[in-house]
Design a protein around this motif. Sequence first.
Motif, PDB file in Angstrom:
ATOM      1  N   MET A  30      24.127  36.815  25.720  1.00 20.84           N
ATOM      2  CA  MET A  30      24.067  35.988  25.086  1.00 20.84           C
ATOM      3  C   MET A  30      23.254  34.910  25.183  1.00 20.84           C
ATOM      4  SD  MET A  30      26.271  36.996  22.879  1.00 20.84           S
ATOM      5  CE  MET A  30      26.729  35.742  21.916  1.00 20.84           C
ATOM      6  N   VAL A  31      22.650  34.413  26.538  1.00 24.56           N
ATOM      7  CA  VAL A  31      22.071  33.345  26.691  1.00 24.56           C
ATOM      8  C   VAL A  31      20.664  33.795  27.466  1.00 24.56           C
ATOM      9  CG1 VAL A  31      21.987  30.934  27.990  1.00 24.56           C
ATOM     10  CG2 VAL A  31      24.223  32.062  27.075  1.00 24.56           C
ATOM     11  N   ASN A  32      20.779  34.013  28.799  1.00 19.93           N
ATOM     12  CA  ASN A  32      19.483  34.435  29.591  1.00 19.93           C
ATOM     13  C   ASN A  32      19.944  35.132  30.757  1.00 19.93           C
ATOM     14  OD1 ASN A  32      19.860  32.169  31.259  1.00 19.93           O
ATOM     15  ND2 ASN A  32      18.793  30.992  29.636  1.00 19.93           N
ATOM     16  N   GLU A  33      18.978  35.392  31.576  1.00 21.45           N
ATOM     17  CA  GLU A  33      19.514  36.105  32.811  1.00 21.45           C
ATOM     18  C   GLU A  33      19.660  35.126  34.089  1.00 21.45           C
ATOM     19  OE1 GLU A  33      16.733  36.906  30.815  1.00 21.45           O
ATOM     20  OE2 GLU A  33      16.871  38.960  30.422  1.00 21.45           O
ATOM     21  N   ILE A  34      19.369  34.133  33.736  1.00 24.71           N
ATOM     22  CA  ILE A  34      19.481  33.051  34.909  1.00 24.71           C
ATOM     23  C   ILE A  34      20.682  32.573  34.860  1.00 24.71           C
ATOM     24  CG2 ILE A  34      18.685  30.738  35.549  1.00 24.71           C
ATOM     25  CD1 ILE A  34      15.807  30.990  34.839  1.00 24.71           C
ATOM     26  N   ALA A  35      21.333  32.275  33.610  1.00 25.07           N
ATOM     27  CA  ALA A  35      22.699  31.882  33.329  1.00 25.07           C
ATOM     28  C   ALA A  35      23.605  32.989  33.923  1.00 25.07           C
ATOM     29  CB  ALA A  35      23.097  31.483  32.017  1.00 25.07           C
ATOM     30  N   GLY A  36      23.151  34.229  33.646  1.00 20.35           N
ATOM     31  CA  GLY A  36      23.971  35.452  34.019  1.00 20.35           C
ATOM     32  C   GLY A  36      24.031  35.647  35.623  1.00 20.35           C
ATOM     33  N   VAL A  37      23.022  35.082  36.239  1.00 19.77           N
ATOM     34  CA  VAL A  37      22.815  35.181  37.911  1.00 19.77           C
ATOM     35  C   VAL A  37      23.857  34.144  38.021  1.00 19.77           C
ATOM     36  CG1 VAL A  37      21.089  34.969  39.886  1.00 19.77           C
ATOM     37  CG2 VAL A  37      20.899  36.488  37.848  1.00 19.77           C
ATOM     38  N   LEU A  38      23.594  32.920  37.799  1.00 22.68           N
ATOM     39  CA  LEU A  38      24.528  31.807  38.171  1.00 22.68           C
ATOM     40  C   LEU A  38      25.906  31.991  37.994  1.00 22.68           C
ATOM     41  CD1 LEU A  38      22.141  28.759  36.917  1.00 22.68           C
ATOM     42  CD2 LEU A  38      22.437  29.648  39.353  1.00 22.68           C
ATOM     43  N   ALA A  39      26.140  32.750  37.057  1.00 29.15           N
ATOM     44  CA  ALA A  39      27.890  33.286  36.809  1.00 29.15           C
ATOM     45  C   ALA A  39      28.268  34.174  37.823  1.00 29.15           C
ATOM     46  CB  ALA A  39      27.915  33.431  35.391  1.00 29.15           C
ATOM     47  N   ILE A  40      27.286  35.262  38.211  1.00 30.77           N
ATOM     48  CA  ILE A  40      27.458  35.988  39.155  1.00 30.77           C
ATOM     49  C   ILE A  40      27.792  35.218  40.572  1.00 30.77           C
ATOM     50  CG2 ILE A  40      26.770  38.108  40.606  1.00 30.77           C
ATOM     51  CD1 ILE A  40      25.544  39.040  38.168  1.00 30.77           C
ATOM     52  N   VAL A  41      26.930  34.343  40.980  1.00 32.78           N
ATOM     53  CA  VAL A  41      26.885  33.617  42.226  1.00 32.78           C
ATOM     54  C   VAL A  41      28.439  33.051  42.185  1.00 32.78           C
ATOM     55  CG1 VAL A  41      25.912  32.017  43.701  1.00 32.78           C
ATOM     56  CG2 VAL A  41      24.515  33.721  42.662  1.00 32.78           C
ATOM     57  N   VAL A  42      28.671  31.912  41.050  1.00 37.01           N
ATOM     58  CA  VAL A  42      29.784  31.061  41.063  1.00 37.01           C
ATOM     59  C   VAL A  42      30.917  32.061  41.157  1.00 37.01           C
ATOM     60  CG1 VAL A  42      31.080  29.391  40.048  1.00 37.01           C
ATOM     61  CG2 VAL A  42      28.505  29.183  40.280  1.00 37.01           C
ATOM     62  N   GLY A  43      31.105  33.172  40.108  1.00 37.40           N
ATOM     63  CA  GLY A  43      32.261  33.844  39.989  1.00 37.40           C
ATOM     64  C   GLY A  43      32.473  34.711  41.248  1.00 37.40           C
ATOM     65  N   GLY A  44      31.364  35.212  42.001  1.00 35.48           N
ATOM     66  CA  GLY A  44      31.748  35.899  43.028  1.00 35.48           C
ATOM     67  C   GLY A  44      32.301  35.117  44.193  1.00 35.48           C
ATOM     68  N   GLY A  70      45.027  47.308  42.264  1.00 33.36           N
ATOM     69  CA  GLY A  70      44.803  47.065  40.758  1.00 33.36           C
ATOM     70  C   GLY A  70      44.448  45.457  40.553  1.00 33.36           C
ATOM     71  N   GLY A  71      45.394  44.642  41.134  1.00 36.18           N
ATOM     72  CA  GLY A  71      45.216  43.282  41.035  1.00 36.18           C
ATOM     73  C   GLY A  71      43.825  42.969  41.100  1.00 36.18           C
ATOM     74  N   PHE A  72      43.322  43.356  42.527  1.00 33.26           N
ATOM     75  CA  PHE A  72      42.118  42.771  42.741  1.00 33.26           C
ATOM     76  C   PHE A  72      40.986  43.252  41.795  1.00 33.26           C
ATOM     77  CE2 PHE A  72      43.896  41.736  47.027  1.00 33.26           C
ATOM     78  CZ  PHE A  72      43.311  40.698  47.270  1.00 33.26           C
ATOM     79  N   ILE A  73      41.151  44.556  41.458  1.00 34.32           N
ATOM     80  CA  ILE A  73      40.241  44.862  40.435  1.00 34.32           C
ATOM     81  C   ILE A  73      40.047  44.319  39.214  1.00 34.32           C
ATOM     82  CG2 ILE A  73      39.595  47.039  39.018  1.00 34.32           C
ATOM     83  CD1 ILE A  73      40.437  48.638  41.278  1.00 34.32           C
ATOM     84  N   VAL A  74      41.392  43.971  38.688  1.00 37.93           N
ATOM     85  CA  VAL A  74      41.435  43.129  37.471  1.00 37.93           C
ATOM     86  C   VAL A  74      41.019  41.968  37.533  1.00 37.93           C
ATOM     87  CG1 VAL A  74      43.276  42.119  35.799  1.00 37.93           C
ATOM     88  CG2 VAL A  74      43.562  44.502  36.725  1.00 37.93           C
ATOM     89  N   SER A  75      41.288  40.986  38.794  1.00 38.03           N
ATOM     90  CA  SER A  75      40.696  39.673  38.959  1.00 38.03           C
ATOM     91  C   SER A  75      39.126  39.698  39.264  1.00 38.03           C
ATOM     92  CB  SER A  75      41.361  39.017  40.208  1.00 38.03           C
ATOM     93  OG  SER A  75      40.920  39.933  41.426  1.00 38.03           O
ATOM     94  N   ALA A  76      38.572  40.821  39.859  1.00 39.51           N
ATOM     95  CA  ALA A  76      37.127  40.793  39.877  1.00 39.51           C
ATOM     96  C   ALA A  76      36.587  40.909  38.541  1.00 39.51           C
ATOM     97  CB  ALA A  76      36.926  42.050  40.706  1.00 39.51           C
ATOM     98  N   CYS A  77      37.180  41.868  37.625  1.00 40.38           N
ATOM     99  CA  CYS A  77      36.483  41.980  36.181  1.00 40.38           C
ATOM    100  C   CYS A  77      36.883  40.520  35.532  1.00 40.38           C
ATOM    101  CB  CYS A  77      37.306  43.073  35.445  1.00 40.38           C
ATOM    102  SG  CYS A  77      37.270  44.443  35.880  1.00 40.38           S
ATOM    103  N   ALA A  78      37.767  39.932  35.817  1.00 40.19           N
ATOM    104  CA  ALA A  78      38.038  38.767  35.131  1.00 40.19           C
ATOM    105  C   ALA A  78      36.984  37.425  35.533  1.00 40.19           C
ATOM    106  CB  ALA A  78      39.319  38.017  35.358  1.00 40.19           C
ATOM    107  N   PHE A  79      36.679  37.625  36.912  1.00 40.73           N
ATOM    108  CA  PHE A  79      35.743  36.658  37.664  1.00 40.73           C
ATOM    109  C   PHE A  79      34.201  37.065  37.083  1.00 40.73           C
ATOM    110  CE2 PHE A  79      39.376  34.910  40.033  1.00 40.73           C
ATOM    111  CZ  PHE A  79      38.840  33.696  39.868  1.00 40.73           C
TER     112      PHE A  79
END
Length: 377
Positions: free
Chosen positions: A192-206, A173-182
């Motif tokens: 809210m912004v665009n797809e490029i910002a979303g992809v960058l956020a996925i890369v950095v957060g991942g 559960g802790g890993f699932i919650v942390s994954a959702c947060a990142f």
Amino acid sequence: MFSPQSASWSVSTDWRTGRHTHEIAQPLSDAWTPPVAAGVIPKRPLTVGEILDCSVRLMRTSPAVNFGLPVIVSTLLALLAGAIGAAFLWLTFDYLNTLSENDYATSGAFVIVQTVAAMASFVFLTIIQFFAGIAATSGRDAFDGKKVPLSLAWKRARGRRWALAGFTVALLGGFIVSACAFFAPSIVLSLMVNEIAGVLAIVVGGALWGVLSAFFLVKFAFVGPLITYERLSVKDAVKRSWKLTNQGFWRILGELALGYFLSSQVVQIIVTPLVILVPIIMAILTIATGFGTAAFESVVLAMFSLFFIALSIAVAGLMYGYWSALVVVVFFDQKIRLEGFDLVMLREAEDEIRARTRNEGESVTKDEWLTIPQEAT
């Protein structure tokens, strides 16, 4: 006059009080006892290659513990996942059908599915805690060359199984919650912004989530074995696992990561030919028999699906079994390096030999022992 009681070798010191006491020396036994037999796992610090090899040996020594139990749990998880997936498709069928008409939405859904699948494969490493906890006692007996059935390993974990399962669920559960947060910011930025910002956020957060997850997986790696083998509470097991991994953190990380990677590659090499050949064989049988009806094709498709489900369960059981055995071997290797646990095991083995010789009358001379063929382990 010289007296035995005044001899210096009969004097012992209580280091807490500083007082000297005389003890009567116990006569040494004339009976010769054979040396400690070599076990499946050597009683000494292990190299990286030996750790990987001993994990396979541990699986071969106790296959019911290190393969049977993971297969049973994997089957139950597969049934649960199938039920959840079927319910999800039934509830969202119309929405998914509408979504498939939009190419951009389909591409986004595909990225989300791939991300969730990668997260799930990483998160489910936490289940190894449960398997490693059950296998810890059999791993200890492997140092003495003993085989442990699943019933005995399960019985030894009595009183600690709920704590072990509770920690596994809490860690999952802790890993699932942390994954959702990142990964939540990526969804917000995409909308809210665009797809490029979303992809960058996925890369950095991942990347951040992966690094932190690897760190905590190593720091909590020994909690399962500590709960069952040392009979610690969850809180004490977490503290002790954190302390054990303070020294040699990078070595432990490298051993576990290398074991995970190599075992995955070996399984992929074994499974890939089956995945390629089975559909070809079924297609040839379909053409050769001449049954081109929809009913026959449905039967072939059902057989094909059942084969891959069984193969997936077997592969999951094999991987979980090897990974749990790897954690157990690394756990005892760390105890040997930091706490001299190899000396403890040698002393316990010697005491067992003496007790067996004294109670059962199993005495053997040195010359007789040398003539006995010893099994290569």
